[in-house]
Design a protein around this motif. Structure first.
Motif, PDB file in Angstrom:
ATOM      1  N   UNK A  25       0.687  -1.205  -0.114  1.00 36.59           N
ATOM      2  CA  UNK A  25      -0.010   0.112   0.039  1.00 36.59           C
ATOM      3  C   UNK A  25       1.094   1.237   0.021  1.00 36.59           C
ATOM      4  N   UNK A  26       1.976   1.448   0.903  1.00 41.43           N
ATOM      5  CA  UNK A  26       2.587   2.662   0.919  1.00 41.43           C
ATOM      6  C   UNK A  26       3.573   2.731  -0.620  1.00 41.43           C
ATOM      7  N   UNK A  27       4.024   1.829  -1.047  1.00 40.45           N
ATOM      8  CA  UNK A  27       4.744   1.799  -2.374  1.00 40.45           C
ATOM      9  C   UNK A  27       3.778   2.261  -3.311  1.00 40.45           C
ATOM     10  N   UNK A  28       2.457   1.717  -3.423  1.00 41.77           N
ATOM     11  CA  UNK A  28       1.453   2.108  -4.340  1.00 41.77           C
ATOM     12  C   UNK A  28       0.922   3.739  -4.106  1.00 41.77           C
ATOM     13  N   UNK A  29       1.022   4.142  -2.872  1.00 41.47           N
ATOM     14  CA  UNK A  29       0.632   5.516  -2.484  1.00 41.47           C
ATOM     15  C   UNK A  29       1.929   6.499  -2.865  1.00 41.47           C
ATOM     16  N   UNK A  30       3.042   5.863  -2.925  1.00 42.15           N
ATOM     17  CA  UNK A  30       4.247   6.843  -3.441  1.00 42.15           C
ATOM     18  C   UNK A  30       4.117   6.691  -4.908  1.00 42.15           C
ATOM     19  N   UNK A  31       3.581   5.753  -5.465  1.00 39.39           N
ATOM     20  CA  UNK A  31       3.823   5.849  -7.127  1.00 39.39           C
ATOM     21  C   UNK A  31       2.539   6.255  -7.929  1.00 39.39           C
ATOM     22  N   UNK A  32       1.438   6.525  -7.019  1.00 42.10           N
ATOM     23  CA  UNK A  32       0.066   7.102  -7.549  1.00 42.10           C
ATOM     24  C   UNK A  32       0.245   8.208  -8.262  1.00 42.10           C
ATOM     25  N   UNK A  33       1.160   9.217  -8.051  1.00 40.86           N
ATOM     26  CA  UNK A  33       1.130  10.276  -8.979  1.00 40.86           C
ATOM     27  C   UNK A  33       2.066  10.083 -10.242  1.00 40.86           C
ATOM     28  N   UNK A  34       2.580   9.049 -10.474  1.00 37.82           N
ATOM     29  CA  UNK A  34       3.652   8.747 -11.739  1.00 37.82           C
ATOM     30  C   UNK A  34       3.047   7.970 -12.691  1.00 37.82           C
ATOM     31  N   UNK A  35       3.781   8.217 -13.635  1.00 39.32           N
ATOM     32  CA  UNK A  35       3.470   7.193 -14.987  1.00 39.32           C
ATOM     33  C   UNK A  35       4.829   6.540 -15.342  1.00 39.32           C
ATOM     34  N   UNK A  36       4.718   5.959 -16.423  1.00 39.28           N
ATOM     35  CA  UNK A  36       5.750   4.888 -16.880  1.00 39.28           C
ATOM     36  C   UNK A  36       7.187   5.942 -17.081  1.00 39.28           C
ATOM     37  N   UNK A  37       6.991   6.859 -17.836  1.00 40.28           N
ATOM     38  CA  UNK A  37       8.179   7.845 -18.001  1.00 40.28           C
ATOM     39  C   UNK A  37       8.692   8.430 -16.786  1.00 40.28           C
ATOM     40  N   UNK A  38       8.148   8.282 -15.258  1.00 42.51           N
ATOM     41  CA  UNK A  38       8.806   8.728 -14.418  1.00 42.51           C
ATOM     42  C   UNK A  38       9.348   7.595 -13.605  1.00 42.51           C
ATOM     43  N   UNK A  39       9.854   6.727 -14.438  1.00 39.07           N
ATOM     44  CA  UNK A  39      10.245   5.457 -13.597  1.00 39.07           C
ATOM     45  C   UNK A  39      11.529   5.498 -12.656  1.00 39.07           C
ATOM     46  N   UNK A  40      12.401   6.515 -13.097  1.00 43.54           N
ATOM     47  CA  UNK A  40      13.425   6.737 -12.291  1.00 43.54           C
ATOM     48  C   UNK A  40      13.220   7.438 -11.092  1.00 43.54           C
ATOM     49  N   UNK A  41      12.279   8.263 -10.933  1.00 41.04           N
ATOM     50  CA  UNK A  41      11.857   8.891  -9.822  1.00 41.04           C
ATOM     51  C   UNK A  41      11.264   7.955  -8.903  1.00 41.04           C
ATOM     52  N   UNK A  42      10.556   7.349  -9.362  1.00 37.57           N
ATOM     53  CA  UNK A  42       9.950   6.267  -8.707  1.00 37.57           C
ATOM     54  C   UNK A  42      10.994   5.315  -7.750  1.00 37.57           C
ATOM     55  N   UNK A  43      11.822   4.689  -8.718  1.00 40.07           N
ATOM     56  CA  UNK A  43      12.940   4.147  -8.010  1.00 40.07           C
ATOM     57  C   UNK A  43      13.763   4.932  -7.205  1.00 40.07           C
TER      58      UNK A  43
END
Length: 193
Positions: A25-43
């Motif tokens: 759930x926490x990782x999903x909450x972190x990712x929620x505002x991002x899309x695939x092109x933001x993969x580096x930011x998510x990592x």
């Protein structure tokens, strides 16, 4: 299986365990505002979370820090709720300051989450001669598990937002509201007061 592999596998399982879904759930909450092109930011975000998690996990394992486990069990869903709610309020971090803030709370909330697993890990590590290698292995497994969640999230997001035409804002609100709702229920179950 050697000790490193055992603890690495335990770290992966800790994140991907559906019965202890708070990390997912926490990782999903972190990712929620991002899309695939933001993969580096998510990592980077999940890595900051892992660093925070690792620090308090190590400190608690070495008994440098002790915190009431009931308080931590309540604070974990609080961190999830705050993260999801912030995604609802600001569904697209469009400034470098927004990214810096996200990294800061990923790190800080990782500190809280690390305390949640420390008692169990301390019991497991009790028979180990040196706990540095198992602790490193566990945290590397934790990071891999988070990368798996991020990969699944990005694949689903790419299909829905990229191909099916779901609006990015709507997708962010759906994910964030879903996570927030579950986090609120967890807060009520683990209330500290």
């Amino acid at each position: 299986m050697n000790s490193f592999q055992l603890y690495f596998k335990l770290g992966v399982q800790h994140i991907l365990d559906l019965q202890g879904f708070d990390h997912i759930l926490f990782v999903l909450a972190l990712c929620a505002v991002y899309v695939a092109r933001d993969w580096k930011k998510i990592l980077w975000l999940v890595t900051f979370f892992t660093v925070g998690h690792s620090v308090t996990l190590a400190l608690a394992t070495f008994k440098v820090v002790t915190v009431n486990s009931d308080l931590i069990e309540f604070l974990i869903p609080v961190t999830i709720a705050i993260t999801a709610f912030s995604s609802i309020l600001k569904p697209k971090p469009n400034t470098s300051r927004g990214f810096q803030f996200a990294y800061g709370y990923a790190l800080f909330f990782g500190l809280i989450h690390g305390l949640g697993f420390s008692n169990y890990l301390r019991q497991l590590l009790g028979s180990e001669a040196s706990i540095w290698q198992p602790l490193l292995a566990f945290n590397l497994g934790l990071e891999l598990g988070q990368v798996v969640i991020v990969g699944i999230y990005l694949a689903i997001t790419s299909i829905l937002v990229g191909l099916a035409g779901v609006k990015r804002r709507e997708w962010t609100l759906i994910i964030s509201a879903f996570v927030l709702g579950i986090a609120l229920m967890l807060m009520l179950e683990t209330k500290y007061w």
